[in-house]
Design a protein around this motif. Structure first.
Motif, mmCIF file in Angstrom:
data_model
loop_
_atom_site.group_PDB
_atom_site.id
_atom_site.type_symbol
_atom_site.label_atom_id
_atom_site.label_comp_id
_atom_site.label_asym_id
_atom_site.label_seq_id
_atom_site.Cartn_x
_atom_site.Cartn_y
_atom_site.Cartn_z
ATOM 1 N N TYR A 171 -2.549 14.532 -5.802
ATOM 2 C CA TYR A 171 -1.346 13.862 -6.308
ATOM 3 C C TYR A 171 -0.374 14.854 -6.936
ATOM 4 N N TYR A 172 0.900 14.609 -6.690
ATOM 5 C CA TYR A 172 1.961 15.394 -7.353
ATOM 6 C C TYR A 172 2.928 14.447 -8.036
ATOM 7 N N ARG A 173 3.320 14.769 -9.274
ATOM 8 C CA ARG A 173 4.447 14.080 -9.878
ATOM 9 C C ARG A 173 5.668 14.944 -9.579
ATOM 10 N N VAL A 174 6.681 14.362 -8.951
ATOM 11 C CA VAL A 174 7.847 15.193 -8.600
ATOM 12 C C VAL A 174 9.118 14.609 -9.206
ATOM 13 N N ASP A 175 9.989 15.494 -9.681
ATOM 14 C CA ASP A 175 11.341 15.109 -10.079
ATOM 15 C C ASP A 175 12.252 15.502 -8.922
ATOM 16 N N LEU B 246 8.897 10.549 -8.958
ATOM 17 C CA LEU B 246 8.043 9.823 -8.021
ATOM 18 C C LEU B 246 6.635 10.405 -7.999
ATOM 19 N N TRP B 247 5.778 9.611 -7.431
ATOM 20 C CA TRP B 247 4.360 10.004 -7.388
ATOM 21 C C TRP B 247 3.937 10.070 -5.934
ATOM 22 N N LEU B 248 3.636 11.251 -5.470
ATOM 23 C CA LEU B 248 3.259 11.445 -4.068
ATOM 24 C C LEU B 248 1.824 11.940 -3.985
ATOM 25 N N PHE B 249 1.200 11.652 -2.881
ATOM 26 C CA PHE B 249 -0.086 12.330 -2.663
ATOM 27 C C PHE B 249 -0.235 12.744 -1.217
ATOM 28 N N ARG C 63 -3.098 13.127 1.633
ATOM 29 C CA ARG C 63 -4.474 12.770 1.978
ATOM 30 C C ARG C 63 -5.165 14.020 2.488
ATOM 31 N N LEU C 64 -6.270 14.390 1.843
ATOM 32 C CA LEU C 64 -6.874 15.691 2.139
ATOM 33 C C LEU C 64 -7.538 15.724 3.506
ATOM 34 N N GLN C 65 -7.930 14.567 4.003
ATOM 35 C CA GLN C 65 -8.606 14.569 5.307
ATOM 36 C C GLN C 65 -7.668 15.013 6.420
ATOM 37 N N ASP C 66 -6.394 14.535 6.371
ATOM 38 C CA ASP C 66 -5.506 14.817 7.498
ATOM 39 C C ASP C 66 -4.141 15.349 7.071
ATOM 40 N N GLN C 67 -4.013 15.690 5.807
ATOM 41 C CA GLN C 67 -2.768 16.286 5.297
ATOM 42 C C GLN C 67 -1.564 15.338 5.412
ATOM 43 N N GLN C 68 -1.797 14.060 5.577
ATOM 44 C CA GLN C 68 -0.691 13.096 5.652
ATOM 45 C C GLN C 68 -0.217 12.796 4.220
ATOM 46 N N TRP C 69 1.152 12.723 4.080
ATOM 47 C CA TRP C 69 1.714 12.463 2.745
ATOM 48 C C TRP C 69 2.041 10.983 2.577
ATOM 49 N N PHE C 70 1.952 10.527 1.328
ATOM 50 C CA PHE C 70 2.292 9.139 0.989
ATOM 51 C C PHE C 70 3.079 9.097 -0.311
ATOM 52 N N LEU C 71 3.944 8.078 -0.397
ATOM 53 C CA LEU C 71 4.585 7.770 -1.680
ATOM 54 C C LEU C 71 3.754 6.675 -2.324
ATOM 55 N N HIS C 72 3.334 6.897 -3.550
ATOM 56 C CA HIS C 72 2.427 5.919 -4.159
ATOM 57 C C HIS C 72 2.983 5.267 -5.413
ATOM 58 N N GLY C 73 4.073 5.803 -5.986
ATOM 59 C CA GLY C 73 4.550 5.141 -7.193
ATOM 60 C C GLY C 73 5.833 5.748 -7.702
ATOM 61 N N GLU C 74 6.405 5.041 -8.675
ATOM 62 C CA GLU C 74 7.648 5.499 -9.268
ATOM 63 C C GLU C 74 7.531 5.401 -10.773
ATOM 64 N N PHE C 75 7.859 6.500 -11.436
ATOM 65 C CA PHE C 75 7.820 6.482 -12.905
ATOM 66 C C PHE C 75 9.119 5.893 -13.413
ATOM 67 N N GLU C 76 9.070 5.218 -14.538
ATOM 68 C CA GLU C 76 10.279 4.583 -15.105
ATOM 69 C C GLU C 76 11.205 5.658 -15.645
ATOM 70 N N PRO D 259 0.840 -1.214 0.000
ATOM 71 C CA PRO D 259 0.000 0.000 0.000
ATOM 72 C C PRO D 259 0.866 1.251 0.000
ATOM 73 N N PRO D 260 0.282 2.417 -0.295
ATOM 74 C CA PRO D 260 1.058 3.660 -0.304
ATOM 75 C C PRO D 260 1.801 3.844 1.021
ATOM 76 N N ARG D 261 3.070 4.298 0.928
ATOM 77 C CA ARG D 261 3.923 4.360 2.123
ATOM 78 C C ARG D 261 3.905 5.778 2.702
ATOM 79 N N PRO D 262 3.598 5.900 3.995
ATOM 80 C CA PRO D 262 3.614 7.242 4.592
ATOM 81 C C PRO D 262 5.023 7.838 4.535
#
Lengths: 551, 279
Positions: free
Chosen positions: B250-254, B261-264, B266-279, B200-203
Motif C-alpha cells: 500500500y502507498y498513501r499518495v498526495d 489517495l490510497w493505492l496498492f 497486488r504482489l502476485q501480478d503487480q496490478q495496481w488498485f485504488l482502494h481509498g480516499e483520505f478526507e 471493491p478496489p478499482r484497477p
C-alpha cells in the motif's frame, strides 16, 4: 562492495509458540545468505543455542549467543555476550528470573539487568516510539555506555520512514547508536502461516479470531543482504554497527570447558590417583585368591584409557553414588555402555565378572569417538529420591541440576492444536487425535489417516491441516525433566547453563537436554528408578522375616 | 483436553396465538387481535425479566397462505403498545390475499431488559437514549433492517475486513469484537487508514519509476493524476486461512491536484488498485 550484515535479533522455536523455525534452519539460511553472523536470542532462554552452535560449526557461520529479556519496568532488550564471563552472567540473569517465576515465565526488573550487564552488549527495543522513553533509554546508556545500541527494526509497517526518523531522534537524544536488526521469527516467509498458528495456540483462539495479535505480513524472516541494504539505505551506519557488534562477540560455546567437581578425590590426591587406588583395592576384594592376570591386564588398559580421556571424575562420581546407596541399603545396579568394564566391576558398580566375560572396553569408550562414557545406575524406584537429594546436598543446588527433556509436538498433539487453530469442531479434532500416534514416517501416512477419518485432504482446509501439522511435528513445546540425568559441576552450574523451575515443586532443570550436554561434553549421571529393584528388596525382606527351614 | 459442557435449557416458548371462528379481513379487527396477543405476551416477558429483540407475527390466511411480519428492536422491550406500533407500520403496507384465520405472535429473540425505575413524573426522566432507540426502530421497520446499519471495527489486517456493518435492530449487544493487540505497533492508527474505501478496489493504470517501486503517475476513469508525495509501502500479507493469501503493497499518495489517495499493488501480478480516499 557487498553488504556486511549480522542478524542480531532472532528467535528460534525454543521461544515456545513464538519462533517458527528450528535453530538449524535459521543457521543454514543465514549461512546461505552470506551473513557475517547470526545471533540466537530466544526469550529468556538458551535452550536452542547448542543446536544452533552445532549447525553453525557445520556451516562455518559465526554464531552469537544472546537472549531477549523483558524487564517489567523498562523497554525490552536483546543482550549479547562477548566472553566466557559475560556468558556466565547471562546464564545467571536468566536463572534468577526463571527461578523466581512459575514454569515457563521469567520475572526480571531493570535493576537485575543492570547488575549483570558487565561484558554484555545490549540492543534496546523500542516498539512504540511515540511514547516517552527518555528516562529508560538514559538508564540503558548509563549502564552499557557505548556497548548499548538502539535496534532499528523495519517490517514494511504503516510508515517505516517516519518510524525510522523517530528512532534516529531517540538515538540522538539518548546517545545510543542505531543498529539494524530484523526481529526474526522464521527463516523463510513460507513459515508465516505456521507462525500465525503458533500465535493462535499461544492465545487460545482460532486464527480467524486472533486479529491484531497476528503479524500483518510475512516480513519476520531472514532477508537477503540486498533487501537489508534497501531497507536501511538511509542509515548504512546502522548495518555496519550490527556487523561490528557481532564482531565483538567472540565467545563460542566451545570455550565452555566442563570441569568436574573437585571434592571427588581426598585432599592431596588427584582424581586419577584416587581412582587407581580404589580400583586396585576393589580388585583385591573381588578376587581374594589373587587377581587373575587377564583382569590385571584389563584394568591396566582401561585405566590408561580413562586417564587419557580424562574420564576419571566420571567413574568417581558414579562410584560415590553407589557407595552412598549401599550405605543406606538402597539396591542399585549399574548398566550402560561403559558399565561392563573391569574397573566398574572392581568399584562394585556392576557385578559382571570380566574374567568370565569378553567385552571390549573400546566398544564403549574410544579415543576416536570422543564421546562421554555412559553408565546408567538403577535404584529402587521408591528410594531414588534419597539419592537425588544426596546429590543436591553434596554439591548444592548451585552446582547440581537435572537435565531437561525437550518435549516436542507429536502427531497427536500437533493435529489437535492445528485443528483448533483452524477452527475445526472439538469432536472432529478429538476423533482425529485419537487415531494418530507417534511420528508418522511419511507425509502419505498422515494424509491417509486423515482420509480415514473423513477429512477431505484435497480441500483447502484439509491441505492446510496436513501441511501445518507436518510442520509442527517435532517442534519443541516445553522443557520437562529428564528421567534421571543429573549434572554436577565444579563452579556454579548456573554460570554454565540457565536453570529453571520444573513443574514438580523443589525440582529444577537446566535448559539443555542430554544431546545438548553431550555435544558440549558435560558430565551427566543417569540416576534411574527401577521398580523391579524395589520388588527384589521386598522379596529379600520377606525371606529374612521367615525363620529358616519353615515353609 | 477437558471440555466444559454447559447444559442447554430450551428457552421458554414465547408464542401466543388466536384462531378466529370466522375469518377476519378488516384491518382494525386484525390489529385488535394482535393487540390482545401482545397483552398476553407482555406479562410473560416481564416475569422473565427480558424484552423482545425480534418478534414474528404470522397471519394464516384461509387458503393456507401465510403472511409474516417480522420486527426487530434496538433495545429489548416488553411494552405491548410499542410493539404494536411497530407491527402496525408493516401491517398497513401488507396486502392480504384472503381473510385471516389464525394469528400467531412469537418472540424469536429476547434479551435482558435494562431496568429503569418508572418515574412518578414521566417527563423528568432522561429519555433521549430511549427516543433514539425508537427512532432507530421506526426507521428499521419502515426501511427494512438491512438499511439501518452500524459499522463496527474488526481486528483484521485486511482492510476491507477491518470493519463490519450490522443491522442495528434485532441484535444482542456484541461482546468486545476488538481484542487488544499483542504488539502495540500492530494496529495502524487512524492516520494510516482512509475513511472512504473504494469497494471493491478499482484497477488503475500506474506509471512508476522502477518496476517494484512507488507510483509516479496514474490514470483512473479517464483522469490523470501525478504523484507529488508518497508514503509507504506498507505491506499486508494475510488471510491465508480464508483462501489464497492477500498480498499487497500500500502507498498513501498526495497528487499534484491535492487528493490524498490510497493505492496498492497486488504482489502476485503487480496490478495496481485504488482502494481509498483520505478526507
Amino acid at each position: 562492495v557487498t553488504t556486511r550484515y549480522a542478524e542480531l535479533h532472532c528467535k528460534t522455536n525454543f521461544s515456545f509458540l513464538q519462533g517458527a523455525s528450528h535453530p538449524e534452519e535459521l543457521v543454514e539460511r543465514a549461512a546461505e545468505s552470506g551473513y557475517d553472523a547470526l545471533a540466537i536470542t530466544d526469550v529468556a532462554s538458551l535452550a536452542g543455542v547448542v543446536r544452533a552452535h552445532a549447525a553453525a560449526k557445520q556451516h562455518g557461520l559465526h554464531l552469537v549467543i544472546g537472549a531477549e529479556i523483558e524487564p517489567r519496568d523498562a523497554p525490552p532488550v536483546v543482550l549479547w555476550v562477548t566472553d566466557r564471563a559475560a556468558y556466565g552472567r547471562l546464564c545467571r540473569l536468566i536463572t534468577l528470573g526463571r527461578r523466581r517465576a512459575p514454569k515457563g515465565e521469567c520475572h526480571l526488573a531493570w535493576q537485575d539487568v543492570a547488575e549483570h550487564a558487565e561484558g554484555m552488549l545490549a540492543g534496546v527495543l523500542i516498539r512504540d516510539p511515540d511514547r516517552e522513553h527518555g528516562q529508560a533509554l538514559r538508564g540503558y546508556r548509563e549502564c552499557f555506555g557505548e556497548r548499548g545500541s538502539l535496534l532499528a527494526e523495519l517490517h514494511y509497517g504503516p510508515d517505516d520512514a517516519h518510524r525510522l526518523e523517530q528512532l534516529q531522534q531517540l538515538a540522538r537524544s539518548s546517545g545510543l547508536a542505531l543498529a539494524a536488526a530484523g526481529d526474526v521469527y522464521y527463516h523463510t516467509p513460507a513459515r508465516q502461516p505456521l507462525q500465525h498458528v503458533l500465535t493462535a495456540i499461544r492465545h487460545g483462539v482460532p486464527v480467524d479470531r486472533a486479529g491484531h495479535r497476528l503479524f500483518s505480513n510475512a516480513q519476520r524472516h531472514l532477508k537477503s543482504l540486498d533487501e537489508i541494504q534497501a531497507m536501511f539505505h538511509t542509515i548504512p551506519e546502522a548495518i555496519q554497527r550490527s556487523a561490528e557488534i557481532a564482531g565483538r562477540c567472540t565467545f563460542s560455546l566451545d570455550e565452555l570447558r566442563y570441569e568436574y567437581p573437585h571434592e571427588l578425590a581426598p585432599a592431596g590426591m588427584t582424581p586419577i590417583e584416587y581412582l587407581k587406588q580404589l580400583t586396585w583395592q576393589g580388585a583385591k576384594r573381588r578376587y581374594p585368591d589373587g587377581v587373575p592376570p587377564k583382569v590385571i591386564g584389563l584394568l591396566r588398559h582401561e585405566l590408561q584409557l580413562i586417564e587419557q580421556l580424562h574420564y576419571e571424575a566420571y567413574f568417581l562420581t558414579v562410584w560415590d553414588l553407589v557407595v552412598f546407596a549401599r550405605s543406606r541399603g538402597i539396591l542399585c545396579q549399574g548398566r550402560g555402555s561403559a558399565a561392563n568394564s573391569a574397573v566398574c566391576y572392581c568399584l562394585e558398580i556392576t557385578a559382571v565378572d570380566p574374567e568370565r566375560m569378553d567385552l571390549l572396553f573400546e566398544r564403549f569408550i574410544s579415543r576416536e569417538r570422543n564421546e562421554a562414557p555412559d553408565i546408567d545406575v538403577d535404584f529402587e524406584h521408591q528410594r531414588r529420591e534419597e539419592v537425588l537429594q544426596y546429590l543436591y546436598q553434596k554439591y548444592g543446588r548451585e552446582r547440581a541440576g537435572m537435565a531437561a527433556a525437550v518435549i516436542t509436538y507429536r502427531t497427536r498433539s500437533a493435529i489437535r492444536e492445528v485443528g483448533k487453530a483452524l477452527g475445526l469442531s472439538l469432536d472432529r479434532i478429538d476423533q482425529l487425535a485419537k487415531n494418530m500416534d507417534g511420528y508418522p514416517q511419511q507425509a502419505i501416512e498422515l494424509q491417509q489417516r486423515c482420509q480415514e477419518m473423513g477429512i477431505d485432504t484435497d480441500s483447502e482446509v484439509g491441505r492446510r491441516l496436513i501441511h501445518l501439522t507436518r510442520e509442527l511435528i517435532g517442534f519443541p513445546r516445553h522443557l520437562s525433566q529428564h528421567v534421571g540425568g543429573m549434572v554436577m559441576t565444579r563452579g556454579p552450574l548456573c554460570e554454565l547453563v540457565p536453570i529453571e523451575n520444573a513443574a514438580m515443586p523443589e525440582r529444577t532443570v537446566v535448559q539443555w537436554d542430554k544431546d545438548d550436554l553431550e555435544e558440549l561434553g558435560i558430565l551427566k549421571v543417569d540416576c534411574l528408578s527401577l521398580g523391579m529393584l524395589t520388588a527384589i528388596r521386598k522379596c529379600f525382606q520377606l525371606v529374612q522375616a521367615r525363620p529358616a527351614g519353615s515353609n | 483436553v477437558d471440555e466444559v459442557i454447559v447444559a442447554c435449557r430450551p428457552p421458554e416458548d414465547l408464542t401466543v396465538q388466536v384462531a378466529f371462528e370466522h375469518p377476519v379481513a378488516h384491518p382494525e379487527a386484525i390489529t385488535a387481535a394482535i393487540q390482545q396477543l401482545l397483552a398476553q405476551l407482555a406479562p410473560r416477558l416481564i416475569a422473565q425479566g427480558v424484552g423482545v429483540l425480534q418478534l414474528d407475527c404470522c397471519l394464516l390466511c384461509q387458503n393456507h397462505q401465510t403472511r409474516e411480519i417480522r420486527i426487530g428492536l434496538f433495545q429489548p422491550t416488553a411494552d405491548p403498545g410499542h410493539l404494536l406500533a411497530l407491527i402496525r407500520m408493516q401491517l398497513e403496507r401488507l396486502k392480504l390475499p384472503e381473510p385471516v384465520q389464525e394469528i400467531r405472535v412469537a418472540a424469536i429473540s429476547t434479551a435482558v431488559r435494562s431496568q429503569r425505575q418508572s418515574e412518578l413524573f414521566a417527563d423528568m426522566a432522561p429519555r433521549d437514549p430511549v427516543k433514539l432507540g425508537w427512532l432507530i426502530e421506526r426507521l428499521s421497520n419502515r426501511l427494512g433492517p438491512e438499511r439501518v446499519l452500524q459499522a463496527r471495527l474488526q481486528a483484521d489486517a485486511q482492510v476491507e475486513r477491518a470493519y463490519q456493518c450490522q443491522p442495528l435492530t434485532g441484535q444482542r449487544p456484541p461482546r468486545d469484537a476488538c481484542e487488544p493487540a499483542a504488539d502495540s505497533t500492530a494496529v495502524p492508527g487512524p492516520m494510516f487508514r482512509p475513511l472512504r474505501l473504494v469497494d471493491p478496489p478499482r484497477p488503475i493504470e500506474v506509471v512508476g519509476i522502477a518496476l517494484e517501486g512507488p507510483p509516479a503517475k496514474f490514470f483512473d476513469r479517464g483522469e490523470t493524476y501525478r504523484v507529488a508525495r508518497y508514503f509507504g509501502p506498507e505491506r499486508i500479507e494475510t488471510g491465508w486461512w480464508r483462501g489464497p493469501s492477500v498480498r499487497r503493497d500500500y502507498y498513501r499518495v498526495d497528487t499534484t491536484g491535492g487528493n490524498r489517495l490510497w493505492l496498492f499493488r497486488r504482489l502476485q501480478d503487480q496490478q495496481w488498485f485504488l482502494h481509498g480516499e483520505f478526507e
